[in-house]
Design an enzyme around this catalytic site. Structure first.
Site, mmCIF file in Angstrom:
data_model
loop_
_atom_site.group_PDB
_atom_site.id
_atom_site.type_symbol
_atom_site.label_atom_id
_atom_site.label_comp_id
_atom_site.label_asym_id
_atom_site.label_seq_id
_atom_site.Cartn_x
_atom_site.Cartn_y
_atom_site.Cartn_z
ATOM 1 N N LYS B 247 -69.467 -50.103 26.369
ATOM 2 C CA LYS B 247 -69.936 -49.025 25.501
ATOM 3 C C LYS B 247 -70.231 -49.611 24.127
ATOM 4 C CE LYS B 247 -68.710 -44.225 24.323
ATOM 5 N NZ LYS B 247 -67.851 -43.079 24.701
ATOM 6 N N GLU B 333 -59.804 -30.393 33.266
ATOM 7 C CA GLU B 333 -59.327 -29.159 32.647
ATOM 8 C C GLU B 333 -58.494 -28.323 33.617
ATOM 9 O OE1 GLU B 333 -62.451 -30.239 32.538
ATOM 10 O OE2 GLU B 333 -62.778 -30.711 30.426
ATOM 11 N N ARG B 361 -63.726 -24.438 32.619
ATOM 12 C CA ARG B 361 -63.346 -25.155 33.840
ATOM 13 C C ARG B 361 -61.932 -24.807 34.316
ATOM 14 N NH1 ARG B 361 -66.048 -30.719 34.243
ATOM 15 N NH2 ARG B 361 -68.228 -30.075 34.436
#
Lengths: 594, 594
Positions: B247, B333, B361
């Site tokens: 990243k 979640e 969620r």
């Protein structure tokens, strides 16, 4: 034979000796098969007498006994999943006599309930929660320096639920001591689906998530089970024991057809045949099944999706007719919804058939993957409204509220079988996101109506001058009955079937409101934010000129029991509604007079 | 050097030659590194100028180029996840010039949008949807006998989402041809968590689900990437290519701090330092963070849970202070909520900090695992209301509606920092399920109020005789401003901070309604089923005597753009509200006169 104060006639002397798990733990391992034999006989007797979910518990019989024998319950925590398999657990934890009244208002829940027993460590009803809850319980025990042990029971069906994966993956890193018994019977309600079930590489799966694999044992053999559970109990970190069981084990008819015997009506023990040969009334589920098959015959874009409930949703018959157009994705509502969206993005017209209460698991995906992209997915929500014996975990009381707030999603409910077909066709043909809800149980007969209504149109079923009863879905039949009762008392009540809660037919409703000045909304749904709320919001600007009263389920969790009783308790039966309407009219007269 | 109509000055001659992916496919593989170098420089330039999510796209630069080089997009379908990593994808698919206006009302979305480009096969914004959608797309293509290929890009962070597992498991059985690129950079926004990330046994994990493991390659090396993607493209069934990326790759400051650079303000390219050294205004997130730390210092039962968003939720600072009391469960979640419930069942007081839109969620788990069992879990919903540039996938516009329908769950919103602390303390001390919402961005200063209010109590902030402005959360500041404006025009408007939408302070509201006869509700939330709806439902019986007007966000998905513009467009700014109140008062006067 254990000490027992019962008379010599008892056929269940071992079971009789077990009032609580501590009694079980006083028995030698050699006695456990006898306890299992008796518990199983008791289960069959209970199931034969009153029906219920028994095949899962038959299969988990030895496992349940072994768990309570090895773990020091209740100080050790056994966290069950769903509850279908937990009847023997109830039997061993002081609720044996109550099992005859299971799911009745005066009996125990069909699932797990913290309020029911200290041995029900965590409530359940929807699949896949046990590992998440157990990890939380274990972490809290660790935080206070306790040494109680925690074990979750996870069915291989429940393991297809994303949250089971999430929990295992978290536990695999957290390092807290938590045991998991993977109760693998190759079934959820129907045979298990998914790549994992097909490869059978549970060990690779679990170890990749950081679990210690404790072994794989025969779940009907105490000599394998007990030592393996002892190892599991002593294991550090996340540890999993793979236990193979046969759903329905020990009762011939159930063992040879565990899918059919997942839940049963009362039956004859010797033959396994149901007591009553009378055909059951035609159900909403059957009507949906037939309607979908009919539509699919006419439109080859129609495909159907179930989340491990082919029978409950009626898609089993659809699958027989269109095997290549039916998808059972497992207990995976999140994926079911977004998979449907993917199908729809490429021109198909998927119908996602999921019980109202289970579709709550796919809420974000409906918003984000279907509605926001305006994709033509139809949601068919069975078991909407009060469901009776399955109780609060299974009522579908929130769907109108959580669906109508989603931009661009049409939400409708049919009053009878003809409307179910018409609305389902409208849904599929609309080319937009669409949700259709209908209740558990028997259809009402076709209700009288003149002409037909289209997309987002309400329909006047009866004219009236003093009050308009605005109903939707199952409550339309009630509204018609209430109008009859009011007519007998000289009150002229109109009946409107809203059909759509979204888009709401505000023109027709406003016209009725203006005409009678008095609206009563009726819904088989919470009064919070539902149909009544939608009408209030749409009428807000015109409200100073009308009286309005919203009838529906109150804002609390409704206990299990008989559906008709639940309707009465919530003031939704014809008699209660009639009374409420008369009160409203009385209030209005008083205001006009004042 | 490719053919190019630009002048010789261009520093990005290769990139200039790629108007669409078909141009890219005309280049030899040897040219791809140059394209990557230029695309990366362009990304850094854009990020430096306007800020945004760039670290993910820097890491996925070569992968994106290779995907469009190998796959025949758009007839082959590349299904991206989330969108943070898809800026180069936008650059290569005709949106390069528009990227300077990314997230602005006149520019492209920061995420994937079907309406924006045929190359955006499926909209995204929440993590973990790509495999589900791709499986649906692939199945639909198979059903019509097509031979277009489908590939999903799945980050290792998104792979912690349960729905990713559900989708892989389903695909592993379905047998449809679908490729998955596992873009493994060891990060979601923060470093990836979970057992799988720790063991790194991706191959075992994927093969156990029925996938073919195509290999593991360096995601910055075209000589590895391109042939591997070609193999992936030709693979039958579910096939996964594991691609390792860094990243932030290729830009020093981002590479050395990819977490900090997930999203960035405008910066100086050479130094990596932000252009503006001015401190940003204190945010709601910071206020929550401080409040929670303060509470946790006083109450050792308090623990905190994040679903892979420690920085966004402010829990990063909590974690520094209380590492053993902070849990990052991954993009999970569903598990976050039920794990919290498990902690609460054993006496802890978990605070589950999840953005409003992401908590969707966990809806079923809030109902089933928290509220139904009356467990003391507090939900802290950041980014509630309109969020601006992140747009429709990230607005938190549904929470009041989907939360207030849950029996037994308290739902509140603070108007300022002091109230945030007081409500959070009330929540934790209440011993019951409690949700608290607050918006994105800068805090309002402390708003004037006399005395303090308790559980389920509204608070009169200003008395008025002609109209009562009923506000909650961020809209309280607006209401006070509106009252000022109305006062200038000689209209006496009262202001009430409802504080709680549930339980609603019906006594105070009814008293105000009776006094002024005119209520205006204000909410930073959809008008469907929210605060206004709750007030209407509670006042329904008294409505014939009052005027009521509900102001909030309309029933449609609000595009990305500036928050202040969004408020104006929805008629929620002080000027619009003032006008609406005056209209309502005019209507009321006309009715009284009539």
């Amino acid at each position: 034979m254990p000490n027992c104060d019962c008379e010599s006639e008892s056929t269940t002397p071992f079971l009789d000796s077990v009032a609580l798990p501590e009694d079980l733990r006083r028995l030698p391992i050699e006695s456990l098969p006898a306890v299992a034999t008796e518990a199983r006989a008791e289960l069959v007797r209970l199931g034969a007498a009153s029906g219920g979910h028994f095949a899962g518990s038959l299969g988990a019989c030895e496992l349940t006994i072994a768990l309570h024998w090895v773990y020091e319950t209740p100080s050790d925590r056994v966290v069950w999943d769903v509850g279908h398999q937990a009847y023997v657990h109830k039997m061993l934890t002081g609720r044996r006599r109550e099992l005859e009244r299971i799911k009745r208002a005066d009996g125990p829940s069909g699932f797990l309930r913290r309020a029911e027993s200290v041995y029900d460590v965590f409530g359940a009803g929807h699949a896949g929660t046990s590992v998440s809850a157990a990890v939380g319980v274990a972490q809290a025990i660790r935080a206070r320096g306790g040494d109680d042990r925690v074990v979750a029971v996870l069915g291989d069906g429940a393991a297809t639920a994303g949250m089971s994966f999430e929990a295992l993956n978290h536990a695999g890193e957290l390092g807290v001591d938590v045991g998991v018994v993977l109760n693998d019977n190759g079934m959820s309600i129907a045979p298990s689906v998914g790549g994992l079930s097909r490869t059978g590489r549970w060990r690779d799966y679990l170890e990749s998530l950081g679990a210690t694999f404790v072994g794989c044992v025969d779940g009907h053999d105490f000599d394998e089970l007990a030592p393996a559970l002892l190892r599991l109990r002593e294991s550090a970190g996340l540890a999993v024991l793979h236990v193979r069981t046969r759903k329905g084990a020990g009762y011939g008819p159930a063992e040879s057809d565990p899918y059919g015997w997942h839940a049963t009506r009362p039956f004859d023990v010797a033959s396994g045949l149901p007591h009553s040969s009378a055909p059951t009334a035609r159900s909403w589920t059957s009507a949906f099944s037939d309607a979908l098959i009919r539509l699919a015959e006419q439109d080859e874009r129609v495909v159907a999706i179930t989340a491990a409930m082919p029978d409950g949703t009626g898609l089993d018959r659809f699958a027989e007719r269109f095997p290549g157009r039916t998808f059972d994705v497992g207990i995976a509502e999140q994926h079911a919804v977004t998979f449907a969206a993917g199908l729809a993005a490429e021109g198909l017209r998927p119908v996602c058939a999921i019980y109202s209460t289970f579709l709550q698991r796919g809420f974000d995906q409906i918003v984000h993957d279907v509605a926001m992209q305006n994709l033509p997915v139809t949601f068919a929500l069975d078991r909407a409204g009060l469901v009776g014996g399955d109780g609060p975990t299974h009522h579908g009381l929130l769907d109108l509220s959580y669906l109508r707030i989603i931009p661009g999603l049409a939400v409708a409910a049919p009053r009878d079988e003809k409307e179910l077909f018409d609305l389902l066709r409208l849904a599929v043909e609309s080319g937009q996101p669409f949700a259709l809800r209908y209740p558990r149980g028997a259809l009402a007969g076709e209700l009288p109506a003149e002409g037909a209504a289209g997309f987002a149109e309400a329909q006047v079923l009866r004219d009236g001058s003093s009050v308009t009863l605005l109903a939707i879905g199952k409550t339309v039949a009630t509204a018609l009955e209430v109008a009859d009762r009011l007519a007998e008392r000289g009150v002229s009540a109109g009946v409107v079937d809203a059909r759509f809660i979204k888009p709401l037919d505000t023109v027709l409703i406003a016209r009725e409101a203006k005409r009678t000045g008095c609206l009563v909304t009726l819904e088989d749904h919470t009064r919070c934010g539902g149909f009544g709320g939608a009408v209030l919001e749409q009428m807000a600007g015109q409200l100073p000129r009308i009286e309005i009263c919203c009838i529906g389920v109150g804002d609390s969790f409704v206990p299990h029991g008989d559906v008709a009783d639940q309707w009465r308790a919530e003031g939704m039966d014809a008699s209660s509604v009639t009374e409420q309407v008369e009160q409203l009219l009385g209030k209005k007269r008083a205001e006009v007079a004042a």
